[in-house]
Design a protein around this motif. Structure first.
Motif, PDB file in Angstrom:
ATOM      1  N   ALA A  59      -1.969   2.410 -12.943  1.00  0.00           N
ATOM      2  CA  ALA A  59      -1.058   1.831 -13.933  1.00  0.00           C
ATOM      3  C   ALA A  59      -0.975   0.309 -13.786  1.00  0.00           C
ATOM      4  N   ASP A  60      -1.022  -0.163 -12.556  1.00  0.00           N
ATOM      5  CA  ASP A  60      -0.830  -1.586 -12.301  1.00  0.00           C
ATOM      6  C   ASP A  60      -2.007  -2.450 -12.750  1.00  0.00           C
ATOM      7  N   THR A  61      -3.139  -1.806 -13.039  1.00  0.00           N
ATOM      8  CA  THR A  61      -4.313  -2.594 -13.443  1.00  0.00           C
ATOM      9  C   THR A  61      -4.106  -3.271 -14.799  1.00  0.00           C
ATOM     10  N   GLN A  66       0.835  -1.201   0.000  1.00  0.00           N
ATOM     11  CA  GLN A  66       0.000   0.000   0.000  1.00  0.00           C
ATOM     12  C   GLN A  66       0.872   1.253   0.000  1.00  0.00           C
ATOM     13  N   ARG A  67       0.667   2.111  -0.997  1.00  0.00           N
ATOM     14  CA  ARG A  67       1.507   3.309  -1.150  1.00  0.00           C
ATOM     15  C   ARG A  67       1.187   4.364  -0.112  1.00  0.00           C
ATOM     16  N   ARG A  68       2.225   5.059   0.302  1.00  0.00           N
ATOM     17  CA  ARG A  68       2.056   6.168   1.253  1.00  0.00           C
ATOM     18  C   ARG A  68       2.041   7.524   0.560  1.00  0.00           C
ATOM     19  N   TYR A  69       2.550   7.612  -0.681  1.00  0.00           N
ATOM     20  CA  TYR A  69       2.675   8.866  -1.406  1.00  0.00           C
ATOM     21  C   TYR A  69       2.714   8.550  -2.895  1.00  0.00           C
ATOM     22  N   PRO A  70       2.577   9.487  -3.806  1.00  0.00           N
ATOM     23  CA  PRO A  70       2.068  10.840  -3.587  1.00  0.00           C
ATOM     24  C   PRO A  70       0.559  10.794  -3.320  1.00  0.00           C
ATOM     25  N   TRP A  98      -3.002   0.199  -3.641  1.00  0.00           N
ATOM     26  CA  TRP A  98      -2.083  -0.941  -3.567  1.00  0.00           C
ATOM     27  C   TRP A  98      -1.367  -1.150  -4.887  1.00  0.00           C
ATOM     28  N   GLU A  99      -0.087  -1.502  -4.802  1.00  0.00           N
ATOM     29  CA  GLU A  99       0.743  -1.659  -6.001  1.00  0.00           C
ATOM     30  C   GLU A  99       1.616  -2.899  -5.901  1.00  0.00           C
ATOM     31  N   LEU A 100       2.208  -3.219  -7.052  1.00  0.00           N
ATOM     32  CA  LEU A 100       3.311  -4.165  -7.060  1.00  0.00           C
ATOM     33  C   LEU A 100       4.539  -3.338  -6.669  1.00  0.00           C
ATOM     34  N   PRO A 101       5.234  -3.711  -5.601  1.00  0.00           N
ATOM     35  CA  PRO A 101       6.342  -2.887  -5.118  1.00  0.00           C
ATOM     36  C   PRO A 101       7.503  -2.829  -6.109  1.00  0.00           C
ATOM     37  N   GLY A 102       8.220  -1.714  -6.111  1.00  0.00           N
ATOM     38  CA  GLY A 102       9.355  -1.576  -7.031  1.00  0.00           C
ATOM     39  C   GLY A 102       9.814  -0.141  -7.056  1.00  0.00           C
ATOM     40  N   GLY A 103      10.521   0.244  -8.113  1.00  0.00           N
ATOM     41  CA  GLY A 103      10.996   1.616  -8.217  1.00  0.00           C
ATOM     42  C   GLY A 103      11.829   1.810  -9.460  1.00  0.00           C
ATOM     43  N   LYS A 104      12.470   2.957  -9.525  1.00  0.00           N
ATOM     44  CA  LYS A 104      13.195   3.335 -10.738  1.00  0.00           C
ATOM     45  C   LYS A 104      14.484   2.529 -10.937  1.00  0.00           C
ATOM     46  N   VAL A 105      14.706   2.142 -12.179  1.00  0.00           N
ATOM     47  CA  VAL A 105      15.950   1.475 -12.553  1.00  0.00           C
ATOM     48  C   VAL A 105      17.035   2.542 -12.623  1.00  0.00           C
ATOM     49  N   GLU A 139       3.349   3.237 -20.345  1.00  0.00           N
ATOM     50  CA  GLU A 139       4.069   4.501 -20.482  1.00  0.00           C
ATOM     51  C   GLU A 139       3.551   5.428 -19.387  1.00  0.00           C
ATOM     52  N   LEU A 140       4.350   5.644 -18.356  1.00  0.00           N
ATOM     53  CA  LEU A 140       3.926   6.494 -17.239  1.00  0.00           C
ATOM     54  C   LEU A 140       3.993   7.958 -17.621  1.00  0.00           C
ATOM     55  N   ALA A 141       4.990   8.273 -18.410  1.00  0.00           N
ATOM     56  CA  ALA A 141       5.219   9.651 -18.842  1.00  0.00           C
ATOM     57  C   ALA A 141       6.122   9.540 -20.051  1.00  0.00           C
TER      58      ALA A 141
HETATM   59  N1  523 Z   1       4.685   3.252 -10.188  1.00  0.00           N
HETATM   60  C1  523 Z   1       3.474   2.664 -10.552  1.00  0.00           C
HETATM   61  N2  523 Z   1       3.269   1.377 -10.171  1.00  0.00           N
HETATM   62  C2  523 Z   1       4.181   0.647  -9.467  1.00  0.00           C
HETATM   63  C3  523 Z   1       5.428   1.268  -9.096  1.00  0.00           C
HETATM   64  C4  523 Z   1       6.464   0.526  -8.320  1.00  0.00           C
HETATM   65  C5  523 Z   1       5.639   2.582  -9.498  1.00  0.00           C
HETATM   66  O1  523 Z   1       2.618   3.277 -11.206  1.00  0.00           O
HETATM   67  N3  523 Z   1       3.886  -0.625  -9.147  1.00  0.00           N
HETATM   68  C6  523 Z   1       4.978   4.657 -10.584  1.00  0.00           C
HETATM   69  C7  523 Z   1       4.785   5.646  -9.478  1.00  0.00           C
HETATM   70  C8  523 Z   1       5.759   6.732  -9.840  1.00  0.00           C
HETATM   71  C9  523 Z   1       6.903   6.015 -10.542  1.00  0.00           C
HETATM   72  O2  523 Z   1       6.334   4.780 -10.970  1.00  0.00           O
HETATM   73  O3  523 Z   1       5.145   7.585 -10.798  1.00  0.00           O
HETATM   74  C10 523 Z   1       8.113   5.785  -9.652  1.00  0.00           C
HETATM   75  O4  523 Z   1       7.737   4.908  -8.617  1.00  0.00           O
HETATM   76  P1  523 Z   1       8.289   5.011  -7.134  1.00  0.00           P
HETATM   77  O5  523 Z   1       7.997   6.363  -6.581  1.00  0.00           O
HETATM   78  O6  523 Z   1       7.765   3.842  -6.395  1.00  0.00           O
HETATM   79  O7  523 Z   1       9.821   4.785  -7.412  1.00  0.00           O
HETATM   80  P2  523 Z   1      11.089   5.282  -6.640  1.00  0.00           P
HETATM   81  O8  523 Z   1      10.880   5.003  -5.185  1.00  0.00           O
HETATM   82  O9  523 Z   1      12.273   4.710  -7.319  1.00  0.00           O
HETATM   83  O10 523 Z   1      11.027   6.812  -6.978  1.00  0.00           O
HETATM   84  P3  523 Z   1      11.167   8.086  -6.068  1.00  0.00           P
HETATM   85  O11 523 Z   1      10.186   7.899  -4.939  1.00  0.00           O
HETATM   86  O12 523 Z   1      10.763   9.185  -7.010  1.00  0.00           O
HETATM   87  O13 523 Z   1      12.585   8.098  -5.675  1.00  0.00           O
END
Ligand code: 523
Length: 135
Positions: free
Chosen positions: A120-122, A22-26, A33-40, A73-75
């Motif tokens: 996006a995750d849907t 469950q996401r806390r932000y934005p 709720w999302e699949l956890p992860g982040g930027k490569v 494509e998120l952006a």
């Molecule tokens: N999403 C998204 N779904 C999803 C993830 C992991 C991320 O739509 N399952 C989007 C949300 C943000 C972008 O992808 O627009 C970056 O995700 P974030 O914030 O989880 O990645 P971080 O932690 O690498 O990025 P920062 O918080 O910006 O450092």
């Protein structure tokens, strides 16, 4: 695929559940709720990035599998992809999320129907449902 990538983990359990976080932000997606992860990051491939992100966010070691078919494509120049994964070390805990939850296919369907999944995750719902219902 050019540009930057965000990688999400479709973490499944041996008993056929999927891990949602469950996401806390934005604010737009806080509480969803999302699949956890982040930027490569520079110099990482998606699997390396996912292993790093899930260590940071869930405090677990994962073994990464193949990619899910769909991407989003998120952006401009920012693409969201997902990889199958399973936990090979540790017990997941919500380090950066509000809560974690292991869901069955019925629970996933219910959450999706009530709009509780990050938009996006849907795109992955069909693939996820198929996999965790034993398909
Ligand atoms: N999403 C998204 N779904 C999803 C993830 C992991 C991320 O739509 N399952 C989007 C949300 C943000 C972008 O992808 O627009 C970056 O995700 P974030 O914030 O989880 O990645 P971080 O932690 O690498 O990025 P920062 O918080 O910006 O450092």
């Amino acid at each position: 695929m050019s540009g930057r990538m965000v990688v999400a983990g479709a973490v499944t359990s041996a008993d056929g559940r999927l891990l949602l976080a469950q996401r806390r932000y934005p604010p737009e997606v806080a509480g969803l709720w999302e699949l956890p992860g982040g930027k490569v990051e520079e110099g990482e491939d998606p699997a390396q990035a996912l292993r790093r992100e899930l260590r940071e966010e869930l405090d677990v070691d994962v073994e990464v599998g193949t990619r899910l078919e769909r991407s989003v494509e998120l952006a401009h120049d920012l693409t969201l992809v997902a990889l199958w994964a399973r936990i090979v070390g540790g017990e997941p805990r919500a380090v950066e999320h509000s809560r974690l939850r292991w869901v069955t296919v019925d629970e996933l369907d219910e959450m999706a129907a009530s709009g509780a999944i990050v938009p996006a995750d849907t795109v992955w719902l069909p693939e996820l449902s198929l996999r965790i219902s034993g398909g």
